[in-house]
Design a protein around this motif. Structure first.
Motif, PDB file in Angstrom:
ATOM      1  N   ASP A   1       0.863  -1.134  -0.079  1.00  0.00           N
ATOM      2  CA  ASP A   1       0.029   0.004  -0.047  1.00  0.00           C
ATOM      3  C   ASP A   1       0.973   1.240   0.159  1.00  0.00           C
ATOM      4  O   ASP A   1       0.591   2.397  -0.899  1.00  0.00           O
ATOM      5  N   SER A   2       1.965   1.328   0.784  1.00  0.00           N
ATOM      6  CA  SER A   2       2.911   2.519   0.695  1.00  0.00           C
ATOM      7  C   SER A   2       3.595   2.599  -0.619  1.00  0.00           C
ATOM      8  O   SER A   2       3.658   3.690  -0.962  1.00  0.00           O
ATOM      9  N   GLU A   3       3.926   1.537  -1.168  1.00  0.00           N
ATOM     10  CA  GLU A   3       4.570   1.661  -2.358  1.00  0.00           C
ATOM     11  C   GLU A   3       3.548   2.014  -3.614  1.00  0.00           C
ATOM     12  O   GLU A   3       3.780   3.001  -4.400  1.00  0.00           O
ATOM     13  N   ALA A   4       2.300   1.770  -3.591  1.00  0.00           N
ATOM     14  CA  ALA A   4       1.382   2.124  -4.485  1.00  0.00           C
ATOM     15  C   ALA A   4       0.916   3.810  -4.186  1.00  0.00           C
ATOM     16  O   ALA A   4       0.812   4.351  -5.192  1.00  0.00           O
ATOM     17  N   TYR A   5       0.892   4.208  -2.828  1.00  0.00           N
ATOM     18  CA  TYR A   5       0.702   5.397  -2.746  1.00  0.00           C
ATOM     19  C   TYR A   5       1.688   6.369  -3.257  1.00  0.00           C
ATOM     20  O   TYR A   5       1.798   7.433  -3.684  1.00  0.00           O
ATOM     21  N   GLU A   6       3.101   6.081  -3.116  1.00  0.00           N
ATOM     22  CA  GLU A   6       4.229   6.898  -3.695  1.00  0.00           C
ATOM     23  C   GLU A   6       4.350   6.732  -5.094  1.00  0.00           C
ATOM     24  O   GLU A   6       4.527   7.924  -5.441  1.00  0.00           O
TER      25      GLU A   6
END
Length: 131
Positions: free
Chosen positions: A9-14
């Motif tokens: 999720d963090s990578e998707a947000y970034e």
């Protein structure tokens, strides 16, 4: 689309944030000066909805990603849940403007392209001038 994603999720947000920021930076001044912040936020969230839709077909994960995106990017204005409800309604109603913007977000994810938000700004300007 895949039911999952190899991105956290963090990578998707970034990735979504970098893509939106890169595209916003390419907007000509004349477009930036004619589009309200509220319209730009709406267009960006619709774009990100499509971006995440190309990333995963898991609707709950897509909702969670959008809510996190909105909560991180926009601390004032509409609640993330309210935006999600509006997006769901626009998607169900067959809103052509929404469909075009979400499709551009999906295309940006698949292609890694960075010219789609400028096209969205032009669409918003044309719609606002004709209504």
């Amino acid at each position: 689309m895949t039911s999952g994603s190899s991105k956290t999720d963090s990578e998707a947000y970034e990735l979504a944030s970098r893509t939106a920021d890169a595209q916003r930076a390419k907007l000509p001044d004349w477009q930036r000066n004619q589009i309200s912040d509220a319209d730009m936020q709406t267009g960006e969230t619709w774009f990100v909805w499509g971006f995440y839709g190309a990333m995963t077909d898991d609707i709950e994960r897509r909702r969670r990603l959008l809510v996190a995106y909105v909560n991180n990017r926009y601390t004032d204005g509409k609640s993330s849940e309210q935006l999600f409800d509006e997006i769901s309604k626009a998607a169900q109603e067959g809103n052509r403007l929404f469909d075009a913007i979400a499709a551009a977000g999906g295309q940006a994810y698949r292609e890694g392209g960075d010219g789609h938000l400028a096209n969205i700004a032009t669409i918003f300007l044309n719609v606002s001038r004709n209504h």
